[in-house]
Design a protein around this motif. Sequence first.
Motif, PDB file in Angstrom:
ATOM      1  N   LEU A 119       0.824  -1.204   0.000  1.00  0.00           N
ATOM      2  CA  LEU A 119       0.000   0.000   0.000  1.00  0.00           C
ATOM      3  C   LEU A 119       0.862   1.259   0.000  1.00  0.00           C
ATOM      4  CD1 LEU A 119      -2.904  -1.000   2.406  1.00  0.00           C
ATOM      5  CD2 LEU A 119      -2.847  -0.998  -0.074  1.00  0.00           C
ATOM      6  N   ARG A 177      -2.715   2.575  -9.296  1.00  0.00           N
ATOM      7  CA  ARG A 177      -4.050   2.207  -9.751  1.00  0.00           C
ATOM      8  C   ARG A 177      -4.461   0.875  -9.141  1.00  0.00           C
ATOM      9  NH1 ARG A 177      -3.414   2.771 -15.172  1.00  0.00           N
ATOM     10  NH2 ARG A 177      -2.900   0.578 -15.243  1.00  0.00           N
ATOM     11  N   ASN A 178      -3.489  -0.016  -9.014  1.00  0.00           N
ATOM     12  CA  ASN A 178      -3.799  -1.354  -8.536  1.00  0.00           C
ATOM     13  C   ASN A 178      -4.264  -1.412  -7.096  1.00  0.00           C
ATOM     14  OD1 ASN A 178      -3.393  -2.594 -10.874  1.00  0.00           O
ATOM     15  ND2 ASN A 178      -1.412  -3.489 -10.375  1.00  0.00           N
ATOM     16  N   ILE A 179      -3.909  -0.403  -6.303  1.00  0.00           N
ATOM     17  CA  ILE A 179      -4.309  -0.513  -4.903  1.00  0.00           C
ATOM     18  C   ILE A 179      -5.518   0.337  -4.592  1.00  0.00           C
ATOM     19  CG2 ILE A 179      -1.944  -0.946  -4.194  1.00  0.00           C
ATOM     20  CD1 ILE A 179      -2.139   1.905  -2.918  1.00  0.00           C
ATOM     21  N   ARG A 180      -6.051   1.037  -5.585  1.00  0.00           N
ATOM     22  CA  ARG A 180      -7.177   1.898  -5.271  1.00  0.00           C
ATOM     23  C   ARG A 180      -8.393   1.066  -4.908  1.00  0.00           C
ATOM     24  NH1 ARG A 180      -9.380   4.265  -9.136  1.00  0.00           N
ATOM     25  NH2 ARG A 180      -7.588   4.243 -10.519  1.00  0.00           N
TER      26      ARG A 180
END
Lengths: 314, 412, 362
Positions: A229, A311-314
């Motif tokens: 994160l 973008r992947n952790i949003r």
Amino acid sequence: MLVTASALLSPEVLKEARRRERRVAWQQTRIAWLFIAPAVIMVTLFLLTPVVFNVILSFTKWQKFTGLDQFAGFNNYARLFRVPYFSEALGNTAIWVVGAVIFPLAVGLGLALLLRNIPFQETFKSLFFLPRVLAPTAVGAIWYYVYAPRGVLNSTISGISGSQFDFGWLYSPETITGSVIVTFVWQTLGITMVLLLLGLAAIPRDPVEAARVDGASGLQIFRHIIWPLLLPTVLVVTILNVAAGFTTFDLLWVMASSFPGKRTLSLAVYMYYESFSNGAWAYGSAVAVVLGAMVITVSALLAVVQARVARNIR
Amino acid sequence: MSLQKTMTMAGLAALLSVGAAQAQDLTLYSDKTEWNPGITAVMDAAGKAAGVTVKVQDVTPTDKYQAFMQTSIAGNNVPAFFTWWNGNQLSDLVATGVAADLSANWDAAIANGDYSEAQRELVSVEGKPYGVLLNVANWVVFYNTKAFEKAGIAAPPTTWDELMADADKLKAAGYVPFNGPTSGGWMPFIWFSQLVLGGDPDAFVGLTDGTVPYDGPAVQNAFKVWGDMYAKGYFTDPREQDDQKFFVDGTAAMYLIGDWHSGSFAEAGMKPGVDFKTFLMPSLSPDVPQSVIVEASPIVVSKAALEANPELGKAVQSMMSVEASNELGSKIQVYNGNLKAAAPNATIQANKDMVAAAKPRALVRWWEAVPSQIQGDLVAAMGAFMFDPTPEQAAKSMADMQAINADYWASK
Amino acid sequence: MATVTLRDIVKIYGEFVAIKGVDLDIEDGTFVVLVGPSGCGKSTILRMIAGLETISHGELRIGDKLVNDLPSRDRGISMVFQSYALYPHMSVKDNLGFGLRISGVPKTEIERRRAEAATMLGLSPYMDRRPSQLSGGQRQRVAIGRAMVREPQVFLFDEPLSNLDAKLRNQTRIEIKKLQRQLGATVVFVTHDQVEAMTLADRIVVLDDGRVAQIGTPLEVFERPANLFVAGFMGSPSMNFIAGEIGAGPVIKAAGLEIPVPPGRFNLPAAGTPVVLGVRPEDIVPEGHGTRPELGADFIAAVNFAEMLGNESLLFADFGDTEIVARMQHPRALEPNQNLKFRIDGARVHVFDKQNQNSLLR
Ligand SMILES: Nc1ncnc2c1ncn2[C@@H]1O[C@H](COP(=O)(O)OP(=O)(O)OP(=O)(O)O)[C@@H](O)[C@H]1O
Ligand SMILES: [Mg+2]
């Protein structure tokens, strides 16, 4: 009138819907473009123009007092590999980039994790941030005396060991780069740490708590939850420090002022030296072009990775 | 040329820290801070003769001064007067067309008996003089008389072997034999060039015109001797940034440098001819003829300034007068070669006498002789060796220097 | 085994006392539901059991073990968070498998449990999506699935069904109950939903402002509320409260009516003592709708307003100074302000002490 569901979703209807979405998107960004315009113009005028000028220069024979209107082809670029200094500077720059990324990040992250939950956090933060507000030349001057043969560092070592120690940290090719990197870390630590603290603060508490309940140890929580994160922040810090590592100049210029191999301590120093001390304007420009190309390529790659990770952790 | 002008204006305008000087207020730029009192006195008199005032402004160290002058010249912002170097340095400058041809003034000075034709040659490019002499110096070894006495050295050495033997004695007496400064961005060349010319004067000349490589036998030998001397602890700490500190504080017994430096030693409290004396640096072996380095520094006059105000010709004439020479002598103990002037101190006089007696081969200093484009890179390689005087570093320095040198001459 | 015992548990946040001394014995394999108004401390209690909040005072035991200072991961619990708390950077699949993976459960076993949970919760189509690509209800199901696959001894659920639609909610509720039976797990379940509380709970714990107001089976809590707060909180619409006083004999006087109560049901104080009378809407029966209560008192009132719910209707009418709600079975249309005759079921009314608000039930 009777409208069936299939009629509503006919290809024509879908196409029209998409067109409308796009139009709305454009209308929404139009205003943004208006605000960006002055910046774009300024950047073109004050950044792009000199860059173009610089690239043109690198293909001339301009040096000292002559040669600005003589075309040199790729000769300046070929010279980069004919004389030994460019590759030395390149090697030192590589060390710089790696050092400027790894050490501030490692130490900064450690400090950020330590400071995160303690009282007086603000005080410590300011303390570590302080060097950042000093001019790099001032920092360089201070550390020049730390490393001086009779400076703070050697006196301390002498005091501990009990015998006279006067090693020239800033005079030996083996130690000078490392020594200046230490100063760089000292100076950059604050901002890196503050950015990482912000990144940590932005991590929601929930997933961390969920992981605790899910049975994760502190280390596992860091590895599987906090680190992924935090990665976008880490990458932002990396991009900043990569650029700083590539273009390191002021500290070296000040701290290595009496080191004979100063010019090869980084590409930026080499570029400055060739252009402004040696009067090899065109050759210096070629160094600048190569350096610029490297910085842009690496930063752009990192930026793409960063965007994807974020973008992947949003 | 117009392309050059436009690009120069665009690119360099921001770099120039010095704005256009005021028309009446002329400036002399120099990198020789210690000489300010003498230069100021000369320029005051010169200004008076031409009805202008001339300020003296210094920029140091030398490498920064050179960069500063390059930008000034590129930016068409040439000061009315500035100190420069002769040899290749002067040729490069003259090629830009900013330097005034001072033939008329030299003709007058020679007719007046102030200077000789030979001296005119020192500041000439293709037969025309482009400078007024500020300093004409012999390069000699200064030695601390007390140290020699303490070490039991009766007379200064005349051969290399004697010099080395004396060095050992001095070392035994607690002195570092030689001051070996690295500062100012140029000093590393002193011992390098001395050891090359001491072994082979022709090779020394060949180094500066591209005919002799920097990794050939002459240079290899010089590095070997140099390295041996370092190994024996003959040199002072290269990290010291005050070049004369170790000589004037009595740490080092000898200092190879131009005799213009005697004024600085006097300033620091050493009495010329008493506390320090000089001798000619012997060649490395008796079969190599004795040579001496002669350094001549000119003050260059801006062509534009002279054209704008022809009265400045009077200022130039004043700078070549015996009075000017005496001002330099009395204020800073620098000798500018005026034949009517007395030597400023006992040391300079002694050097003149020594040179007159020994009739050594006079050589232009390496600094002035070498192409200015590669000067800095070469000095850096020599400096690198002084900080790490090992055979490995010697090999690397030679390889680096030759790469730079070969690249330069190949592109000619 | 997995009993959970709270002894005089207190939680303070700075100056604010959130939990004011809670005692609770949760037996192994029981399904306990915590109910109470928003902010009363339900999540706080759950988080203390989970080890996510320190315990300011008191003792918490799981099994025989004092766990006050034991880290979460050693408590053998799993929890569904009110806010889902999914791992935002992991796919649904990884969210479900994370806990098992880090505790070293074999791959095939992880696969098996995960597939089971996914099927049960209808998550199979979404296994490769990340939480941000799911709807609120889908996220909640992932959170439930994540807790289920670990098959712990104690489950903690913090309003796990609040975002599901009615059908899914019923379905999931049944699945949770089944799972609990099957695993023999102890469950602590927080909800606002009365139906959920009633249907799921072996025992209900009613909380009021950081304190336990009553603990009991759903029937007990509903039929024998210990005080005004529980009586008012349980049941929808709320019980009607009417100021009254003790009459002569087992009779309560309120708004000019004398309502007889079964003798021996209450510990009634002396006649004339002011009390609060509590009557559930279903115990105010409009004439002609449902069975007429035997013991009771009649009154006539105008219906101010009727709320039609389909199989029944809620009638709002004035009774003395208070507006009361009555429930009408098999509703029929009413004229505005139509007068109706109601009968209060004296056998089912509640009486509370006006001073300490406790029930006077014997
Ligand atoms: N970290 C905290 N700091 C201060 N007060 C808190 C904190 N967490 C909770 N509280 C307070 O403690 C009380 C109980 O909160 P809790 O979250 O347990 O309520 P809840 O019963 O779960 O409510 P809801 O039904 O709305 O979820 C509330 O008044 C809340 O404001
Ligand atoms: Mg809650």
